[in-house]
Design an enzyme around this catalytic site. Structure first.
Site, PDB file in Angstrom:
ATOM      1  N   ARG A  46      -8.529 -17.769  36.424  1.00 35.25           N
ATOM      2  CA  ARG A  46      -7.389 -18.699  36.415  1.00 35.25           C
ATOM      3  C   ARG A  46      -7.664 -19.864  37.367  1.00 35.25           C
ATOM      4  O   ARG A  46      -7.340 -21.015  37.070  1.00 35.25           O
ATOM      5  CB  ARG A  46      -6.079 -18.013  36.796  1.00 35.25           C
ATOM      6  N   ASP A 170      -2.428 -41.792  28.705  1.00 35.68           N
ATOM      7  CA  ASP A 170      -2.830 -40.813  27.693  1.00 35.68           C
ATOM      8  C   ASP A 170      -3.948 -41.468  26.874  1.00 35.68           C
ATOM      9  O   ASP A 170      -3.698 -42.390  26.099  1.00 35.68           O
ATOM     10  CB  ASP A 170      -1.626 -40.443  26.814  1.00 35.68           C
ATOM     11  N   LYS A 195      -8.232 -33.192  20.036  1.00 36.65           N
ATOM     12  CA  LYS A 195      -8.467 -34.292  19.106  1.00 36.65           C
ATOM     13  C   LYS A 195      -9.935 -34.719  19.156  1.00 36.65           C
ATOM     14  O   LYS A 195     -10.807 -33.916  18.899  1.00 36.65           O
ATOM     15  CB  LYS A 195      -7.505 -35.443  19.441  1.00 36.65           C
TER      16      LYS A 195
HETATM   17  C1  LIG Z   1      -1.855 -34.220  20.236  1.00 36.34           C
HETATM   18  C2  LIG Z   1      -1.454 -35.107  21.332  1.00 36.34           C
HETATM   19  C3  LIG Z   1      -0.911 -34.586  22.511  1.00 36.34           C
HETATM   20  C4  LIG Z   1      -0.645 -33.111  22.683  1.00 36.34           C
HETATM   21  O1  LIG Z   1      -1.803 -32.341  22.645  1.00 36.34           O
HETATM   22  P1  LIG Z   1      -1.881 -30.808  22.150  1.00 36.34           P
HETATM   23  O2  LIG Z   1      -3.321 -30.485  22.324  1.00 36.34           O
HETATM   24  O3  LIG Z   1      -1.406 -30.764  20.738  1.00 36.34           O
HETATM   25  O4  LIG Z   1      -0.978 -30.011  23.041  1.00 36.34           O
HETATM   26  C5  LIG Z   1      -0.613 -35.476  23.527  1.00 36.34           C
HETATM   27  N1  LIG Z   1      -0.806 -36.811  23.389  1.00 36.34           N
HETATM   28  C6  LIG Z   1      -1.316 -37.334  22.268  1.00 36.34           C
HETATM   29  C7  LIG Z   1      -1.522 -38.814  22.163  1.00 36.34           C
HETATM   30  C8  LIG Z   1      -1.654 -36.511  21.204  1.00 36.34           C
HETATM   31  O5  LIG Z   1      -2.152 -37.051  20.074  1.00 36.34           O
END
Ligand SMILES: *Cc1c(COP(=O)(O)O)cnc(C)c1O
Length: 381
Positions: A46, A170, A195
């Site tokens: 962890r 982000d 992604k």
């Molecule tokens: C998918 C996504 C998230 C969240 O990510 P997860 O891996 O699905 O929890 C956050 N920000 C953006 C821009 C995303 O495309």
């Protein structure tokens, strides 16, 4: 080392015992002590694990940060980052942010009194106007999801810094291949590694990267305290995915541009959202701060919800699915899928309608993708 070399080599050599070229998967919860009070650097997964550590060092190097944590999902990255703030703090958030981001922000507002303002920061002056004495964070998502609005990171980060607030970007959509938020003045970067960083739609994951050592240490503390760390096998998959990030991003973009240009000429498409098109309202900002335009293309179908449903059911190469950034192409209806959890008023204000379609352009032969859309879009009349 240059970027693509770092992507392949940074952090990966964790096996001093046998010199494996690829990082082993340390599938263990705990580590034997050498002696009382002495370890080989790890005691409990962890807190830290060599496979996850390899990924963290790799992502930190690619973004140019002091440190990173690899966590279970993108939402775990966002939740961990929000724990930098305390009750009463005010955070200003991109008004058309990812639906899950909006959901966790509202939950933290209700339960922990994190004050929120959703602001259209396309004009940085709007951020200045929204600042309060207690503003401690500015949450920047660019390009936004799904409409691909572009925010000027440098201008926003400068306003945040002058106010003593952290700027958080982000960077999921463009990855460090195409956007370097720390070079533009940002303090923290979050990723959904689900992604493009992983890129093969076979894992969920997230990362938080901090520019400064102090913030990086706090993030690592929070990651351990909250128990957010990514499992070793999942971390290993992301690490493997990153090795091909540079060539994948290049082909995603080549294909996405061709699709955007095709859609822009289609009579049954009213608007194409792709910052790489000169007609995009934020093309100049995108060109100035990005080194590429990415693989996401959104558009408005000129027609009814029935036309939209026919398109969603009619595609054969595109899969009707949430998520993005994988080698395969996906089609998404934000209103009923990815952005269904978003507050309806906020969704409408952001400009997401029932005819908005989002495409994640994969690495297939682009001609097959164009032919697939052509047969599924409403007829040319
Ligand atoms: C998918 C996504 C998230 C969240 O990510 P997860 O891996 O699905 O929890 C956050 N920000 C953006 C821009 C995303 O495309």
């Amino acid at each position: 080392m240059r970027f693509q070399t770092k992507a392949i080599h940074t952090g990966v050599n964790k096996d001093a015992a046998y010199n494996s070229v690829m990082t082993p998967i340390y599938q263990t919860s705990t580590f034997r002590f050498e002696d009382i009070g002495t370890t080989k650097g790890y005691d409990y997964t962890r807190t830290s694990n060599p496979t996850r550590k390899a990924l963290e060092e790799n992502i930190a190097a690619l973004e140019g940060g002091a440190g990173a944590v690899a966590v279970a999902t993108g939402m775990a990255a966002i939740a961990t980052t929000l724990h930098l703030f305390k009750s009463g703090d005010h955070v200003i958030v991109t008004h058309d942010c990812y639906g899950g981001t909006d959901r966790i922000m509202r939950t933290y507002q209700e339960q922990f009194n994190i004050q929120l303002s959703y602001v259209n920061m396309q004009d940085p002056a709007n951020l200045k106007k929204a600042l309060r004495p207690e503003t401690k964070g500015v949450w920047i998502e660019t390009p936004s999801n799904p409409l691909l609005n572009v925010l000027d990171i440098r201008a926003l980060a400068e306003i945040a810094r002058a106010h003593g607030a952290l700027s958080i970007v982000d960077n999921t959509f463009l990855t460090p291949v195409n956007q370097r938020p720390f070079d533009l003045g940002a303090d923290v970067i979050v990723h959904s590694t689900t992604k493009y960083l992983n890129g093969h739609s076979d894992v969920v994951g997230g990362a938080v990267v901090a520019k400064d050592q102090k913030v990086a240490e706090r993030i690592a503390y929070l990651c351990n305290a909250l128990g957010q760390g990514q499992a070793p096998f999942d971390a290993w998959l992301v690490l493997r995915g990153i090795k091909t990030l540079v060539p994948r991003m290049a082909l995603h973009e080549t294909n996405a541009r061709a699709i955007a240009e095709y859609l822009a000429k289609h009579p049954r498409v009213s608007t194409v959202y792709y910052p790489g098109l000169a007609t995009h309202p934020h093309h100049a900002t995108a060109k100035a701060q990005q080194t590429g335009f990415g693989g996401m293309v959104s558009f408005e179908v000129r027609g009814t919800i029935d036309d939209v449903n026919r398109l969603l059911r009619g595609v054969k190469v595109f899969a009707l699915a949430e998520s993005l950034g994988g080698v395969e192409s996906l089609i998404d209806h934000p209103q009923t899928m990815t952005h269904a959890s978003m507050d309806p008023a906020l969704r409408a204000e952001a400009g997401i309608t029932d005819t908005t379609i989002r495409l994640s352009i994969g690495l297939e032969d682009v001609q097959d993708l164009i032919e697939d859309l052509e047969q599924a879009l409403p007829g040319r009349h």
